[in-house]
Design a protein around this motif. Structure first.
Motif, short mmCIF file in Angstrom:
data_model
loop_
_atom_site.label_atom_id
_atom_site.label_comp_id
_atom_site.label_asym_id
_atom_site.label_seq_id
_atom_site.Cartn_x
_atom_site.Cartn_y
_atom_site.Cartn_z
N SER A 89 -5.14 -3.88 79.11
CA SER A 89 -5.19 -2.78 78.43
C SER A 89 -6.52 -3.15 77.70
N ASN A 90 -7.12 -1.93 76.93
CA ASN A 90 -8.21 -2.08 76.23
C ASN A 90 -7.87 -2.65 75.07
N LYS A 91 -8.88 -3.32 74.25
CA LYS A 91 -8.61 -4.00 73.11
C LYS A 91 -7.99 -2.72 72.07
N GLY A 92 -6.98 -3.26 71.41
CA GLY A 92 -6.34 -2.62 70.28
C GLY A 92 -5.37 -1.48 70.73
N ALA A 93 -5.30 -1.44 72.46
CA ALA A 93 -4.30 -0.70 72.93
C ALA A 93 -2.70 -1.28 73.21
N CYS A 94 -1.96 -0.96 72.26
CA CYS A 94 -0.68 -1.81 72.41
C CYS A 94 0.23 -1.37 73.16
N TRP A 95 0.28 0.03 73.96
CA TRP A 95 1.05 0.92 74.76
C TRP A 95 1.31 0.11 76.04
N ASP A 96 0.18 -0.51 76.60
CA ASP A 96 0.41 -1.13 77.86
C ASP A 96 1.45 -2.45 77.81
#
Length: 121
Positions: free
Chosen positions: A46-53
């Motif tokens: 996931s992208n940096k700071g995206a915790c959902w993945d």
């Protein structure tokens, strides 16, 4: 690396397996990325700071820490590793019911899945 190799040997997935991980240092090291390339796996982060993945992984580790009460230091590193492996292989995968799998264990879920190559055993 040990866990990746063990999983690969047990499951023998086809080329193109999607391997999702967070951006932790162990998952971004060159040696790990080269191992995934050698196994013909596609790494997904996931992208940096995206915790959902990585919510599934975070939930798993939270469950592991709570159910094994890993806040308490006990035994040697080898003993703790053995206890964690037993919890995953014997309890978590074969006995523990998961709400996301219609309250079946992962093994029971995969036995009913239409994809025999996904079997845990």
């Amino acid at each position: 690396m040990d866990a990746l190799n063990m999983a690969w040997q047990r499951r023998q997935p086809e080329a193109g397996l999607l391997h999702h991980s967070d951006r932790g240092s162990q998952n971004t090291r060159d040696v790990y990325r080269r191992a995934l390339e050698r196994l013909k796996a596609v790494q997904s982060m996931s992208n940096k700071g995206a915790c959902w993945d990585n919510a599934v992984q975070e939930s798993f580790f939270s469950t592991l820490k709570v159910e094994l009460d890993l806040q308490l230091a006990r035994g040697t590193r080898a003993q703790t590793r053995s206890e964690v492996c037993e919890w995953i292989e014997v309890f978590y995968n074969r006995q523990r019911r998961h709400s996301s799998l219609s309250y079946r264990s992962p093994v029971a879920f995969e036995e009913q899945a239409p994809y025999p190559e996904l079997s845990l055993h």
